[in-house]
Scaffold this motif. Sequence first.
Motif, PDB file in Angstrom:
ATOM      1  N   LEU A  50      -2.383 -40.899 -39.241  1.00 20.46           N
ATOM      2  CA  LEU A  50      -1.274 -40.869 -38.599  1.00 20.46           C
ATOM      3  C   LEU A  50      -1.318 -41.781 -37.457  1.00 20.46           C
ATOM      4  O   LEU A  50      -0.134 -42.243 -37.194  1.00 20.46           O
ATOM      5  CB  LEU A  50      -1.409 -39.513 -37.925  1.00 20.46           C
ATOM      6  N   ALA A  51      -2.105 -41.977 -36.537  1.00 20.98           N
ATOM      7  CA  ALA A  51      -2.130 -43.048 -35.427  1.00 20.98           C
ATOM      8  C   ALA A  51      -1.637 -44.327 -35.885  1.00 20.98           C
ATOM      9  O   ALA A  51      -1.162 -45.126 -35.247  1.00 20.98           O
ATOM     10  CB  ALA A  51      -3.596 -43.036 -34.812  1.00 20.98           C
ATOM     11  N   GLN A  52      -2.324 -44.766 -37.115  1.00 17.47           N
ATOM     12  CA  GLN A  52      -1.774 -46.003 -37.876  1.00 17.47           C
ATOM     13  C   GLN A  52      -0.475 -46.047 -38.086  1.00 17.47           C
ATOM     14  O   GLN A  52       0.338 -47.123 -37.994  1.00 17.47           O
ATOM     15  CB  GLN A  52      -2.677 -46.295 -38.936  1.00 17.47           C
ATOM     16  N   MET A  53       0.181 -44.937 -38.589  1.00 14.47           N
ATOM     17  CA  MET A  53       1.708 -44.764 -38.878  1.00 14.47           C
ATOM     18  C   MET A  53       2.650 -44.899 -37.474  1.00 14.47           C
ATOM     19  O   MET A  53       3.331 -45.650 -37.316  1.00 14.47           O
ATOM     20  CB  MET A  53       1.980 -43.354 -39.449  1.00 14.47           C
ATOM     21  N   VAL A  54       1.968 -44.130 -36.432  1.00 15.87           N
ATOM     22  CA  VAL A  54       2.504 -44.224 -35.121  1.00 15.87           C
ATOM     23  C   VAL A  54       2.629 -45.426 -34.513  1.00 15.87           C
ATOM     24  O   VAL A  54       3.675 -46.236 -33.740  1.00 15.87           O
ATOM     25  CB  VAL A  54       2.254 -43.044 -34.243  1.00 15.87           C
ATOM     26  N   LYS A  55       1.423 -45.945 -34.390  1.00 16.70           N
ATOM     27  CA  LYS A  55       1.133 -47.232 -33.517  1.00 16.70           C
ATOM     28  C   LYS A  55       1.435 -48.581 -34.319  1.00 16.70           C
ATOM     29  O   LYS A  55       2.114 -49.532 -33.755  1.00 16.70           O
ATOM     30  CB  LYS A  55      -0.320 -47.539 -33.027  1.00 16.70           C
ATOM     31  N   TYR A  56       1.127 -48.678 -35.463  1.00 15.28           N
ATOM     32  CA  TYR A  56       1.668 -50.009 -36.423  1.00 15.28           C
ATOM     33  C   TYR A  56       2.597 -49.672 -37.244  1.00 15.28           C
ATOM     34  O   TYR A  56       2.946 -50.714 -38.012  1.00 15.28           O
ATOM     35  CB  TYR A  56       0.227 -50.462 -37.093  1.00 15.28           C
TER      36      TYR A  56
ATOM     37  N   ARG B 228       2.642 -48.260 -40.070  1.00 16.51           N
ATOM     38  CA  ARG B 228       2.022 -48.246 -41.480  1.00 16.51           C
ATOM     39  C   ARG B 228       2.567 -47.232 -42.406  1.00 16.51           C
ATOM     40  O   ARG B 228       2.717 -45.986 -41.937  1.00 16.51           O
ATOM     41  CB  ARG B 228       0.369 -48.227 -41.394  1.00 16.51           C
ATOM     42  N   PRO B 229       2.902 -47.414 -43.540  1.00 14.17           N
ATOM     43  CA  PRO B 229       3.320 -46.279 -44.441  1.00 14.17           C
ATOM     44  C   PRO B 229       2.096 -45.397 -44.885  1.00 14.17           C
ATOM     45  O   PRO B 229       1.083 -45.549 -44.785  1.00 14.17           O
ATOM     46  CB  PRO B 229       3.924 -47.106 -45.667  1.00 14.17           C
ATOM     47  N   PHE B 230       2.737 -44.193 -45.144  1.00 17.12           N
ATOM     48  CA  PHE B 230       1.568 -42.979 -45.434  1.00 17.12           C
ATOM     49  C   PHE B 230       0.595 -43.540 -46.612  1.00 17.12           C
ATOM     50  O   PHE B 230      -0.693 -43.244 -46.499  1.00 17.12           O
ATOM     51  CB  PHE B 230       2.394 -41.884 -45.845  1.00 17.12           C
ATOM     52  N   SER B 231       1.275 -44.302 -47.461  1.00 17.47           N
ATOM     53  CA  SER B 231       0.575 -44.779 -48.878  1.00 17.47           C
ATOM     54  C   SER B 231      -0.594 -45.493 -48.366  1.00 17.47           C
ATOM     55  O   SER B 231      -1.512 -45.716 -49.230  1.00 17.47           O
ATOM     56  CB  SER B 231       1.274 -45.211 -49.559  1.00 17.47           C
TER      57      SER B 231
END
Length: 411
Positions: free
Chosen positions: A358-364, A366-369
């Motif tokens: 989730l942090a990767q989605m928020v910060k970068y 990044r799509p969930f997949s």
Amino acid sequence: MASHYYAFRLRPIHGYLKLTANIGGHLRPDLFVAVASRMQARGLEAANQVALFEVANAKAVAELIAEENISCDLQSVTTADSFVDAAEAAKIKKLWDVMSKLDCPTLKSVTCHGPLDAETVTGVRDAKIAFTYPAHTLWPYKLVMHLLERAVGRGVNLQTHTQVHEVSETADHEGYWTLATPRGTTKARKVIFATNAYVSGLLPEYDEAIYAARGTVCRVVPTARPPARVVPLGSCATEMRSPASVDSYYGLRPDGSFVVGGARSTFFTQKRDEWYRNYDDSTLIEPAVPYFDGWAARTLVGWEDTPMEVDRIWTGIMGYSADDAPHIGHVPSKQGLYICAGFNGYGMPNVLLCAKGLAQMVKYGRPFSQTGVPACYETSADRLRKISLVAAARTTGRARADIYLKHSYGS
């Protein structure tokens, strides 16, 4: 504009012990019985994906503890799922035989013990069949407190007594969401909801999807010299029904005491109001209390004459997911809001890598997949809609998280 990180908690931080009500200090990826259950519900591919994710998460937690030099009593143990009912043992054995012929990678780490050695291997009285596999035990409070201290040291503004009681229905024209607290309002473009059972109090669209479930855990201590027979496993669960329905479980502590939880057979079906959508962690689940008094004598071979006492017993609130999978990702139709909740009292084998994804989605962005989080964990409008359709006929007498937060918050 500089980024600022705020962490608000619905409860004071000392309440964390209660919030870990149903893990008992286990870091225990489920390599077979939950795989069987999930295969029946979602198919083999999804079952394997979740099982391998839990293995990776357990490894990541152990590595984090080592890298951070966290003193939290981490121990490598052998754990087991044991069945004492002959009919249920026969059912799970059939599932084992079937799944052993399928492509189930995690089953390679599981050993099946039949009626000839299940009791000896597990130490569980009358065990008809058992499945053993590697796991860990730890002290979750020490782990979390260390991580929080590190986060604060890196600039996180941790508000342990500041309840968020409302979030604006929409973002403003600049994309900011407004969070209302007793100390005033805070605005943020990105907000993560990691409030588990209480999430629908702020996100009402999750009222059917994630609900409160009370659980009970205690510490049981020998009051005389333990028997010569050594408890063979560091942790174990006793199942009521196949493939996966835990009655009780224990973790053996380094000091010789046991952390025991569950007692579901005393209340789960016959006293549903004791646990289902019940937010009261100030009282005990009364039908469960006597269960723990004679737990060791009933459960452990060779412990019949060893006096034991319940040193402490407590209640905690878990966040159960209506379709048995956590909700991770973007809150539907609310850009900038994210959720990480609904772990079914089973967060330790999941939450670290879920939070990382989730942090990767928020910060970068990044799509969930691309996060590595199992596909069935992704929250979505379609998933919430399906859950609502199933729950539509079961809404009578339900406690709501928003009412709890607004009228029953303690401190």
